[in-house]
Design a protein around this motif. Structure first.
Motif, PDB file in Angstrom:
ATOM      1  N   PHE A  39      12.015  -0.440  -6.056  1.00  0.00           N
ATOM      2  CA  PHE A  39      11.629  -0.207  -4.369  1.00  0.00           C
ATOM      3  C   PHE A  39      10.148   0.577  -4.333  1.00  0.00           C
ATOM      4  CE2 PHE A  39      13.442   3.554  -6.502  1.00  0.00           C
ATOM      5  CZ  PHE A  39      12.910   4.623  -6.039  1.00  0.00           C
ATOM      6  N   ALA A  40       9.544   0.754  -3.160  1.00  0.00           N
ATOM      7  CA  ALA A  40       8.305   1.219  -2.936  1.00  0.00           C
ATOM      8  C   ALA A  40       8.533   2.284  -1.680  1.00  0.00           C
ATOM      9  CB  ALA A  40       7.517   0.186  -2.796  1.00  0.00           C
ATOM     10  N   TYR A  41       7.380   3.237  -1.787  1.00  0.00           N
ATOM     11  CA  TYR A  41       7.176   4.153  -0.837  1.00  0.00           C
ATOM     12  C   TYR A  41       5.874   3.747  -0.012  1.00  0.00           C
ATOM     13  CZ  TYR A  41      10.670   7.295  -3.112  1.00  0.00           C
ATOM     14  OH  TYR A  41      11.794   7.629  -3.486  1.00  0.00           O
ATOM     15  N   ILE A  42       5.826   4.037   1.370  1.00  0.00           N
ATOM     16  CA  ILE A  42       4.800   3.690   2.135  1.00  0.00           C
ATOM     17  C   ILE A  42       4.714   5.093   3.029  1.00  0.00           C
ATOM     18  CG2 ILE A  42       3.687   2.372   3.529  1.00  0.00           C
ATOM     19  CD1 ILE A  42       5.976   0.390   2.984  1.00  0.00           C
ATOM     20  N   SER A  43       3.731   5.665   3.173  1.00  0.00           N
ATOM     21  CA  SER A  43       3.465   6.970   3.931  1.00  0.00           C
ATOM     22  C   SER A  43       2.411   7.011   5.192  1.00  0.00           C
ATOM     23  CB  SER A  43       3.114   8.252   3.025  1.00  0.00           C
ATOM     24  OG  SER A  43       4.121   8.235   1.939  1.00  0.00           O
ATOM     25  N   ASP A  44       2.771   7.875   5.955  1.00  0.00           N
ATOM     26  CA  ASP A  44       1.767   8.308   7.047  1.00  0.00           C
ATOM     27  C   ASP A  44       1.381   9.711   7.268  1.00  0.00           C
ATOM     28  OD1 ASP A  44       3.779   8.934   8.915  1.00  0.00           O
ATOM     29  OD2 ASP A  44       3.137   7.261  10.136  1.00  0.00           O
ATOM     30  N   PRO A  73       3.436   9.210  -3.746  1.00  0.00           N
ATOM     31  CA  PRO A  73       3.389   8.944  -2.444  1.00  0.00           C
ATOM     32  C   PRO A  73       2.329   9.605  -1.704  1.00  0.00           C
ATOM     33  CG  PRO A  73       5.536   9.395  -3.326  1.00  0.00           C
ATOM     34  CD  PRO A  73       4.343   9.985  -4.648  1.00  0.00           C
ATOM     35  N   GLY A  74       2.019   9.081  -0.635  1.00  0.00           N
ATOM     36  CA  GLY A  74       0.825   9.735   0.363  1.00  0.00           C
ATOM     37  C   GLY A  74       1.183  11.066   0.782  1.00  0.00           C
ATOM     38  N   ASN A  75       2.420  11.381   0.801  1.00  0.00           N
ATOM     39  CA  ASN A  75       2.904  12.800   1.435  1.00  0.00           C
ATOM     40  C   ASN A  75       2.247  13.864   0.538  1.00  0.00           C
ATOM     41  OD1 ASN A  75       5.254  10.558   1.637  1.00  0.00           O
ATOM     42  ND2 ASN A  75       5.179  11.591   3.759  1.00  0.00           N
ATOM     43  N   TYR A  76       1.888  13.353  -0.572  1.00  0.00           N
ATOM     44  CA  TYR A  76       1.596  14.747  -1.567  1.00  0.00           C
ATOM     45  C   TYR A  76       0.016  15.134  -0.972  1.00  0.00           C
ATOM     46  CZ  TYR A  76       5.177  14.865  -5.163  1.00  0.00           C
ATOM     47  OH  TYR A  76       6.163  14.805  -5.608  1.00  0.00           O
ATOM     48  N   TRP A  77      -0.495  14.262  -0.061  1.00  0.00           N
ATOM     49  CA  TRP A  77      -1.755  14.476   0.246  1.00  0.00           C
ATOM     50  C   TRP A  77      -2.254  15.908   0.546  1.00  0.00           C
ATOM     51  CZ3 TRP A  77      -6.745  12.245   1.168  1.00  0.00           C
ATOM     52  CH2 TRP A  77      -7.664  12.810   1.963  1.00  0.00           C
ATOM     53  N   PHE A  78      -1.127  16.397   1.616  1.00  0.00           N
ATOM     54  CA  PHE A  78      -1.413  17.651   1.918  1.00  0.00           C
ATOM     55  C   PHE A  78      -1.432  18.832   0.783  1.00  0.00           C
ATOM     56  CE2 PHE A  78       0.644  15.075   5.250  1.00  0.00           C
ATOM     57  CZ  PHE A  78      -0.402  14.980   5.934  1.00  0.00           C
ATOM     58  N   ARG A 120       5.586  10.721   8.094  1.00  0.00           N
ATOM     59  CA  ARG A 120       6.578   9.944   7.929  1.00  0.00           C
ATOM     60  C   ARG A 120       6.555   9.205   6.523  1.00  0.00           C
ATOM     61  NH1 ARG A 120       6.582   5.627  12.250  1.00  0.00           N
ATOM     62  NH2 ARG A 120       4.393   5.670  11.992  1.00  0.00           N
ATOM     63  N   ILE A 121       7.841   8.804   5.890  1.00  0.00           N
ATOM     64  CA  ILE A 121       7.901   8.006   4.700  1.00  0.00           C
ATOM     65  C   ILE A 121       8.760   6.864   4.999  1.00  0.00           C
ATOM     66  CG2 ILE A 121       9.576   9.416   3.721  1.00  0.00           C
ATOM     67  CD1 ILE A 121       8.120   8.957   1.043  1.00  0.00           C
ATOM     68  N   ALA A 122       8.428   5.554   4.405  1.00  0.00           N
ATOM     69  CA  ALA A 122       9.282   4.441   4.377  1.00  0.00           C
ATOM     70  C   ALA A 122       9.582   4.114   2.742  1.00  0.00           C
ATOM     71  CB  ALA A 122       8.625   3.384   5.046  1.00  0.00           C
ATOM     72  N   TYR A 123      10.802   3.644   2.930  1.00  0.00           N
ATOM     73  CA  TYR A 123      11.401   3.160   1.577  1.00  0.00           C
ATOM     74  C   TYR A 123      11.569   1.851   1.719  1.00  0.00           C
ATOM     75  CZ  TYR A 123      15.301   1.892  -1.481  1.00  0.00           C
ATOM     76  OH  TYR A 123      16.146   1.349  -2.470  1.00  0.00           O
ATOM     77  N   VAL A 124      11.176   0.816   0.944  1.00  0.00           N
ATOM     78  CA  VAL A 124      11.361  -0.535   1.054  1.00  0.00           C
ATOM     79  C   VAL A 124      11.712  -1.128  -0.340  1.00  0.00           C
ATOM     80  CG1 VAL A 124       8.986  -0.977   0.632  1.00  0.00           C
ATOM     81  CG2 VAL A 124      10.226  -2.633   1.776  1.00  0.00           C
ATOM     82  N   ASP A 125      12.834  -1.910  -0.187  1.00  0.00           N
ATOM     83  CA  ASP A 125      13.160  -2.663  -1.468  1.00  0.00           C
ATOM     84  C   ASP A 125      13.383  -4.116  -1.263  1.00  0.00           C
ATOM     85  OD1 ASP A 125      15.733  -2.857  -0.243  1.00  0.00           O
ATOM     86  OD2 ASP A 125      16.655  -1.378  -1.200  1.00  0.00           O
ATOM     87  N   SER A 136       0.826  -1.011  -0.055  1.00  0.00           N
ATOM     88  CA  SER A 136      -0.027   0.005   0.120  1.00  0.00           C
ATOM     89  C   SER A 136       0.822   1.249   0.065  1.00  0.00           C
ATOM     90  CB  SER A 136      -0.677  -0.019   1.225  1.00  0.00           C
ATOM     91  OG  SER A 136      -1.557   1.253   1.289  1.00  0.00           O
ATOM     92  N   GLY A 137       0.455   2.265  -0.536  1.00  0.00           N
ATOM     93  CA  GLY A 137       0.939   3.701  -0.371  1.00  0.00           C
ATOM     94  C   GLY A 137       0.908   4.022   1.035  1.00  0.00           C
ATOM     95  N   GLY A 138       0.557   3.690   1.998  1.00  0.00           N
ATOM     96  CA  GLY A 138       0.326   4.056   3.490  1.00  0.00           C
ATOM     97  C   GLY A 138      -0.343   2.978   4.362  1.00  0.00           C
ATOM     98  N   ASN A 139      -0.016   3.344   5.683  1.00  0.00           N
ATOM     99  CA  ASN A 139      -0.532   2.490   6.591  1.00  0.00           C
ATOM    100  C   ASN A 139      -1.762   2.547   7.184  1.00  0.00           C
ATOM    101  OD1 ASN A 139       0.206   4.524   8.310  1.00  0.00           O
ATOM    102  ND2 ASN A 139       1.900   3.695   9.280  1.00  0.00           N
ATOM    103  N   GLY A 140      -2.585   3.738   6.648  1.00  0.00           N
ATOM    104  CA  GLY A 140      -3.927   3.738   6.941  1.00  0.00           C
ATOM    105  C   GLY A 140      -4.679   4.405   5.462  1.00  0.00           C
ATOM    106  N   THR A 141      -6.005   4.428   5.793  1.00  0.00           N
ATOM    107  CA  THR A 141      -6.687   4.601   4.683  1.00  0.00           C
ATOM    108  C   THR A 141      -6.472   6.000   3.895  1.00  0.00           C
ATOM    109  OG1 THR A 141      -8.564   3.512   5.857  1.00  0.00           O
ATOM    110  CG2 THR A 141      -9.194   4.942   3.997  1.00  0.00           C
ATOM    111  N   ARG A 142      -6.239   6.974   4.556  1.00  0.00           N
ATOM    112  CA  ARG A 142      -5.901   8.196   3.804  1.00  0.00           C
ATOM    113  C   ARG A 142      -4.915   8.152   2.575  1.00  0.00           C
ATOM    114  NH1 ARG A 142      -6.069  10.800   7.687  1.00  0.00           N
ATOM    115  NH2 ARG A 142      -7.486  12.369   7.642  1.00  0.00           N
ATOM    116  N   MET A 143      -3.802   7.681   3.179  1.00  0.00           N
ATOM    117  CA  MET A 143      -2.630   7.564   2.304  1.00  0.00           C
ATOM    118  C   MET A 143      -2.750   6.334   1.398  1.00  0.00           C
ATOM    119  SD  MET A 143      -1.329  10.273   3.421  1.00  0.00           S
ATOM    120  CE  MET A 143      -0.789  11.250   4.663  1.00  0.00           C
TER     121      MET A 143
END
Length: 640
Positions: free
Chosen positions: A571-576, A322-327, A579-584, A305-312
């Motif tokens: 790699f992928a991005y996950i946001s809340d 990435p979910g950080n663009y939400w704002f 924060r942002i997480a990078y995973v490969d 997922s792009g986030g650990n919650g519904t929003r992102m």
């Protein structure tokens, strides 16, 4: 005569005890007594034992921070009470009422803060405030009448506690009538000096790169981080520089106008998203109907997922960002480009949720250009999620039945069944025992550890019900011969953890249980396939856009990849919220997006790295941060 006066004085003390003593002294004792429950509640997140093991300096810094901040938590209440006392000196009761009520609110908030930290690893922050203040936010928690009663009793308990402390303050004041009241001036001076010392100590540890110590201090609720690297550098100290992410600018999305060559026979699109649908739930036992459908579709087994919650999570799947663009999207009330394309091509559009479109604020972001009449939300009708899912599926199928057959249709539905507290009908029970209800008011880490299996069984039963609703849709599409010209997307918004890594639910960390979801794509005329490579929610839109006739390169509107024709994702991005997480394939690295990029590193499967692996990941960190900064500013105009 003297005896009579004495008797009158004693009678006055009994009948009017709160007037017979000096009000300011009584209030001083009241706040001194209130300090102790406040400090006790604040201690829940503070790791004094770890601080002691880290050394005397760490222990003194953490302990002093805790003791100082416990006084500051009471400061708003004390100031308000003092103001009421000064304005209404002829009447003492308003000051007492203000003191009791405001300290009760303070202790209640600290209690809620401690519970949040215990269960979800976070304090009250911007996300929690948004949850409380946004329409539909509280409803999204899935509370019950039992939970509400429990919270009410806890709140009443704090009020009773503060009333008891006020009477104790009266007794202390009466006992020390002839002695001098505690000196506020002296105490305030001591607190101020201690606070200055605490933050200078923190700044010094920060300047030296002692992150173990500074992270322990930051476990004090609402600790205010400071930096004084310039000062310490001037004093000759060797400064440990830390990287900082700088992300700002106005939204510039898409980068170029979309060039569209509408297909002669456009595909219908049916987009089905399920709340908290974690990856391992897609199996023949829990979801037999969906599993059977998956054997004919494109199944992506390592999807993030792009986030650990519904929003992102939902934002990233509809924008490819990435979910950080939400704002910036929320600030500009910018909709998703794929919705613009669908509207330009005349799609009949109908959106359904068993939650709310206002929380998260999808009606002001990805769906901001969709007319309200085309969006149906049912959360406010008082029915549990599984019942609303059933109604929404029926309404969605009715829409497909009755829409303008000269136009292609776009249907979106957000399913709520697997959302805590995991409601389901009796016929969906496949796992026992399951917990009858989940009372958030009495929940603790110990209770969770004890009950986590029956709680997870509730979740599995709810997911089994979700499968039955997916099955209704599959049957309809088959019976009406729609699969030959309909694209179907099935995906979870995020995962759900059941204490595998120390927490329950989601929105707390980036462990795989919280961020891995199923992803199924039914694409007409494409042979079934199983894809084990890395994929992301951000790849859905880049895969769909060519089917809609969009000729632009993906880089113009997304950071994802076409899952069938694009390059393999590395790699992928996950946001809340912050924060942002990078995973490969090897590592997972998470960091703050605002302020210093304090990072946490693990393997991609959330295991601790060995020393060699950790050293290698540390070497990669600078390049990863540069990549994150580039990607999080790509769709921002940095010159504005």
């Amino acid at each position: 005569m003297a005896l009579e006066l004495r008797q009158i004085h004693d009678f006055h003390d009994v009948m009017y005890p709160m007037r017979s003593l000096n009000t300011s002294t009584r209030l001083i004792y009241f706040y001194l007594l209130s300090y102790f429950p406040v400090a006790l509640l604040a201690s829940d997140s503070i790791k004094l034992q770890e601080a002691w093991q880290a050394g005397l300096t760490s222990f003194i810094l953490v302990a002093a921070s805790w003791l100082c901040y416990s006084a500051y938590y009471l400061l708003p209440s004390a100031l308000l009470t003092w103001l009421v006392y000064r304005l209404l000196r002829k009447h003492t009761w308003p000051a007492y009422v203000t003191g009791v009520l405001t300290t009760s609110v303070t202790t209640l908030l600290l209690y809620a803060n401690a519970k949040l930290y215990t269960l979800y690893g976070t304090f009250i922050n911007g996300f929690i405030i948004n949850l409380v203040t946004t329409p539909g936010g509280i409803d999204s928690l899935g509370g019950s009448a039992e939970s509400s009663l429990g919270f009410g009793l806890i709140a009443a308990g704090f009020v009773i506690l503060q009333v008891a402390l006020l009477f104790l303050a009266h007794i202390l004041g009466k006992k020390h009538r002839t002695t001098k009241a505690p000196s506020l001036k002296r105490a305030s001076t001591l607190l101020l000096l201690a606070t200055v010392g605490v933050h200078l100590g923190y700044a010094a540890q920060d300047a030296m790169g002692k992150t173990a110590t500074t992270e322990l201090a930051e476990q004090v609720p609402f600790f205010q981080t400071v930096t004084a690297k310039g000062l310490f550098k001037h004093l000759g100290m060797n400064i440990a520089e830390r990287p900082k992410l700088r992300i700002d600018g106005r939204l510039n999305y898409p980068l170029n106008p979309l060039s569209i060559k509408a297909p002669a026979k456009p595909y219908n699109i049916l987009w089905l998203t399920a709340e908290s649908w974690r990856a391992d739930m897609l199996n023949p036992e829990v979801m037999p109907r969906t599993w059977e459908f998956a054997q004919r579709a494109q199944r992506f087994t390592r999807n993030y997922s792009g986030g650990n919650g519904t929003r992102m999570g939902v934002f990233s799947m509809f924008t490819g960002l990435p979910g950080n663009y939400w704002f910036p999207f929320l600030r500009d009330q910018r909709g998703a480009a794929i919705i613009d394309v669908l509207q330009q091509q005349g799609y009949d559009m109908s959106l359904y949720t068993s939650a709310m479109f206002s929380y998260p604020e999808f009606d002001r972001t990805i769906f901001s250009h969709v007319p309200v009449a085309h969006m149906q939300s049912l959360q406010k009708n008082g029915h549990p999620g599984w019942m609303n899912d059933r109604q929404n599926v029926g309404d969605l199928l009715n829409f497909i039945d009755t829409h303008d057959q000269a136009k292609p249709f776009f249907g979106f539905m957000f399913f709520e069944s697997p959302h805590a507290r995991y409601y389901f009908p009796e016929e969906s029970v496949i796992r026992r025992p399951y917990k009858d209800d989940i009372n958030y008011a009495t929940l603790s880490r110990e209770a969770l550890m004890h009950d986590i299996e029956p709680i997870k069984n509730r979740y599995i039963n709810a997911v089994h019900h979700l499968d039955s609703q997916f099955g209704r849709i599959f049957d309809y599409l088959e019976q009406h011969q729609l699969l030959d010209h309909t694209i179907v997307i099935l995906v979870g918004d995020h995962g759900e953890e059941f204490m595998e890594r120390g927490y329950w639910g989601h929105n707390s960390t980036f462990v795989n249980e919280q961020v891995r979801t199923p992803l199924l794509l039914w694409l007409p005329d494409v042979p079934a396939g199983v894809h084990d490579q890395l994929s992301s929610h951000m790849d859905i839109v880049p895969t769909l856009m060519p089917y809609l006739g969009v000729e632009n390169p993906v880089a113009d509107y997304a950071l994802g990849h076409d899952l069938l024709r694009g390059p393999e994702r590395q790699f992928a991005y996950i946001s809340d919220w912050s924060r942002i997480a990078y995973v490969d394939k090897a590592i997972k690295l998470s960091m703050n997006v605002s302020g210093y990029a304090r990072s946490k590193i693990s393997s991609a499967n959330d295991e601790a790295l060995n020393p060699a692996g950790n050293a290698e990941a540390q070497k990669q960190q600078v390049n990863i941060m540069l990549q994150i900064m580039h990607d999080l500013t790509r769709f921002l105009d940095k010159t504005s």
